[in-house]
Design a protein around this motif. Sequence first.
Motif, PDB file in Angstrom:
ATOM      1  N   GLY A 216       0.710  -1.197  -0.058  1.00  0.00           N
ATOM      2  CA  GLY A 216       0.010  -0.138  -0.049  1.00  0.00           C
ATOM      3  C   GLY A 216       0.907   1.354  -0.112  1.00  0.00           C
ATOM      4  N   SER A 217       0.108   2.333  -0.102  1.00  0.00           N
ATOM      5  CA  SER A 217       0.793   3.701  -0.035  1.00  0.00           C
ATOM      6  C   SER A 217       1.465   3.984   1.475  1.00  0.00           C
ATOM      7  N   PRO A 218       2.618   4.310   1.428  1.00  0.00           N
ATOM      8  CA  PRO A 218       3.148   4.646   2.720  1.00  0.00           C
ATOM      9  C   PRO A 218       2.670   5.808   3.411  1.00  0.00           C
ATOM     10  N   VAL A 219       2.571   5.418   4.807  1.00  0.00           N
ATOM     11  CA  VAL A 219       2.033   6.863   5.787  1.00  0.00           C
ATOM     12  C   VAL A 219       2.888   6.433   6.915  1.00  0.00           C
ATOM     13  N   PHE A 220       3.505   7.535   7.420  1.00  0.00           N
ATOM     14  CA  PHE A 220       4.167   7.483   8.647  1.00  0.00           C
ATOM     15  C   PHE A 220       3.296   8.330   9.663  1.00  0.00           C
ATOM     16  N   LEU A 221       3.249   7.645  10.818  1.00  0.00           N
ATOM     17  CA  LEU A 221       2.360   8.276  12.005  1.00  0.00           C
ATOM     18  C   LEU A 221       3.030   8.366  13.142  1.00  0.00           C
ATOM     19  N   LEU A 222       3.477   9.627  13.761  1.00  0.00           N
ATOM     20  CA  LEU A 222       3.893   9.931  14.533  1.00  0.00           C
ATOM     21  C   LEU A 222       3.387   9.999  16.149  1.00  0.00           C
ATOM     22  N   HIS A 223       3.889   9.512  16.985  1.00  0.00           N
ATOM     23  CA  HIS A 223       2.997   9.321  18.008  1.00  0.00           C
ATOM     24  C   HIS A 223       2.888  10.536  18.956  1.00  0.00           C
ATOM     25  N   GLY A 224       2.067  10.738  19.920  1.00  0.00           N
ATOM     26  CA  GLY A 224       1.894  11.714  20.967  1.00  0.00           C
ATOM     27  C   GLY A 224       2.917  11.385  22.224  1.00  0.00           C
ATOM     28  N   THR A 225       2.742  12.298  23.152  1.00  0.00           N
ATOM     29  CA  THR A 225       3.359  12.530  24.257  1.00  0.00           C
ATOM     30  C   THR A 225       2.924  12.361  25.492  1.00  0.00           C
ATOM     31  N   PRO A 226       3.067  11.240  26.372  1.00  0.00           N
ATOM     32  CA  PRO A 226       4.154  10.178  26.030  1.00  0.00           C
ATOM     33  C   PRO A 226       3.524   9.186  25.093  1.00  0.00           C
ATOM     34  N   GLY A 227       4.387   8.564  24.231  1.00  0.00           N
ATOM     35  CA  GLY A 227       3.639   7.334  23.240  1.00  0.00           C
ATOM     36  C   GLY A 227       4.865   6.555  22.562  1.00  0.00           C
ATOM     37  N   SER A 228       4.282   5.681  21.951  1.00  0.00           N
ATOM     38  CA  SER A 228       5.026   4.729  21.415  1.00  0.00           C
ATOM     39  C   SER A 228       4.619   4.307  19.933  1.00  0.00           C
ATOM     40  N   ARG A 229       5.392   3.694  19.195  1.00  0.00           N
ATOM     41  CA  ARG A 229       4.770   2.677  17.981  1.00  0.00           C
ATOM     42  C   ARG A 229       3.681   2.144  18.129  1.00  0.00           C
ATOM     43  N   LEU A 230       3.195   1.671  19.391  1.00  0.00           N
ATOM     44  CA  LEU A 230       1.911   1.219  19.562  1.00  0.00           C
ATOM     45  C   LEU A 230       0.709   1.810  19.924  1.00  0.00           C
ATOM     46  N   GLY A 231       1.032   3.094  19.617  1.00  0.00           N
ATOM     47  CA  GLY A 231      -0.132   4.339  19.916  1.00  0.00           C
ATOM     48  C   GLY A 231      -1.352   4.082  19.047  1.00  0.00           C
ATOM     49  N   PRO A 232      -2.408   4.815  19.418  1.00  0.00           N
ATOM     50  CA  PRO A 232      -3.479   4.805  18.329  1.00  0.00           C
ATOM     51  C   PRO A 232      -3.378   4.896  17.095  1.00  0.00           C
ATOM     52  N   ALA A 233      -4.107   3.922  16.555  1.00  0.00           N
ATOM     53  CA  ALA A 233      -3.899   4.145  14.798  1.00  0.00           C
ATOM     54  C   ALA A 233      -5.216   3.355  14.263  1.00  0.00           C
ATOM     55  N   PRO A 234      -5.389   3.565  12.798  1.00  0.00           N
ATOM     56  CA  PRO A 234      -6.602   2.769  12.264  1.00  0.00           C
ATOM     57  C   PRO A 234      -6.447   1.265  12.478  1.00  0.00           C
ATOM     58  N   ARG A 235      -7.250   0.777  12.425  1.00  0.00           N
ATOM     59  CA  ARG A 235      -7.636  -0.734  12.704  1.00  0.00           C
ATOM     60  C   ARG A 235      -6.986  -1.468  11.411  1.00  0.00           C
ATOM     61  N   PRO A 236      -6.002  -2.449  11.524  1.00  0.00           N
ATOM     62  CA  PRO A 236      -5.276  -3.147  10.391  1.00  0.00           C
ATOM     63  C   PRO A 236      -6.494  -3.315   9.115  1.00  0.00           C
ATOM     64  N   MET A 237      -7.522  -3.923   9.516  1.00  0.00           N
ATOM     65  CA  MET A 237      -8.445  -4.158   8.462  1.00  0.00           C
ATOM     66  C   MET A 237      -8.877  -3.140   7.605  1.00  0.00           C
ATOM     67  N   LEU A 238      -8.805  -1.830   8.261  1.00  0.00           N
ATOM     68  CA  LEU A 238      -9.344  -0.834   7.713  1.00  0.00           C
ATOM     69  C   LEU A 238      -7.933  -0.051   6.722  1.00  0.00           C
ATOM     70  N   LEU A 239      -6.840  -0.284   7.326  1.00  0.00           N
ATOM     71  CA  LEU A 239      -5.793   0.188   6.670  1.00  0.00           C
ATOM     72  C   LEU A 239      -5.654  -0.688   5.255  1.00  0.00           C
ATOM     73  N   TYR A 240      -5.750  -1.949   5.377  1.00  0.00           N
ATOM     74  CA  TYR A 240      -5.991  -2.877   4.197  1.00  0.00           C
ATOM     75  C   TYR A 240      -7.116  -2.233   3.221  1.00  0.00           C
ATOM     76  N   HIS A 241      -8.048  -1.910   3.617  1.00  0.00           N
ATOM     77  CA  HIS A 241      -9.286  -1.487   2.680  1.00  0.00           C
ATOM     78  C   HIS A 241      -8.802  -0.113   2.236  1.00  0.00           C
ATOM     79  N   GLN A 242      -7.989   0.870   2.857  1.00  0.00           N
ATOM     80  CA  GLN A 242      -7.520   2.084   2.304  1.00  0.00           C
ATOM     81  C   GLN A 242      -6.280   1.793   1.263  1.00  0.00           C
ATOM     82  N   ARG A 243      -5.742   0.543   1.524  1.00  0.00           N
ATOM     83  CA  ARG A 243      -4.388   0.149   0.910  1.00  0.00           C
ATOM     84  C   ARG A 243      -3.060   1.018   1.309  1.00  0.00           C
ATOM     85  N   VAL A 244      -3.076   0.981   2.920  1.00  0.00           N
ATOM     86  CA  VAL A 244      -2.235   1.799   3.292  1.00  0.00           C
ATOM     87  C   VAL A 244      -1.168   1.011   4.098  1.00  0.00           C
TER      88      VAL A 244
END
Length: 297
Positions: A23-51
């Motif tokens: 899919g099309s690459p999108v970088f999501l930069l987390h909040g403070t404090p935060g990590s790579r596991l922070g809130p993001a769209p659900r995996p199935m939605l990412l597949y649907h959006q081809r992200v």
Amino acid sequence: MRTEVYTDDGRRLEVEVSGDPQGSPVFLLHGTPGSRLGPAPRPMLLYHQRVRLVTYDRPGYGRSDRLPGRQIAHVSKDVAAIANALSIERFAVVGSSGGGPHALACAALLPDRVTRVAVLVSLAPRDADGLDWFAGMAASNVHEYLQVLAGPEQLADSLRKRSIDIRTDPRKLLAQLRRELTESDLRVVADAGIRAMLLRNYREALSVSADGWVDDALSFCAPWGFSLADISMPVLLWHGEQDVFAPVSHTRWLAERIPGGRAVLHPRAAHFASLRVLPDVVTWLLGGRSRLAADRG
């Protein structure tokens, strides 16, 4: 998929890649404090959006090595290193809350690689001319940033003590925040799925130390290291007008100074409502028709 990327100066960055591998690459930069596991769209939605969504722990958070004294601007070097390691040439960037200033750094400093940028509930620079930086800000955040002005040692001592409690039980951070949450935010964090995601995010962020939290706070109050006037690609700035953690006046200030910047302000939303608009924001980042287009800024 979790992977490690090493920077030119030998630091380790912990990276998570999810969604559609093609899919099309999108970088999501987390909040403070935060990590790579922070809130993001659900995996199935990412597949649907081809992200193909790329997240990572900023230096000092989670499993990423610390970079003492880092500026906001330095994020561009780390994002470029990750993109190179993943063979990604062009990409979009979204940053939420503490990730907002970092997303703007990518826009200003990686103009040949970044296509579009979205910034949700962001702070403005501490030295923003004509902006009353603390106006409308929750007492807990005012206290934290005043500690920055008092000296890095005092800030570090305070946040490290808090992080020990949160590491043991991340629900304590939500409990601390709850005292200042607006009705809008209370409705968002009442969702069991969102609450579980936030707790997982906070636990991972502070699993090793509070260094990332300390360095984020210091960097927000120091010169950011780039000019907003250098941003040349489309920038969407979203903010809930009831936000007390990053007041909406900060986004209004940013929108007036970013060429091509467009503010979308929601009168009944607050800070955590940004989690619910992420799917529409991703649609906008990819150049598609988004419901955000119907909002009035």
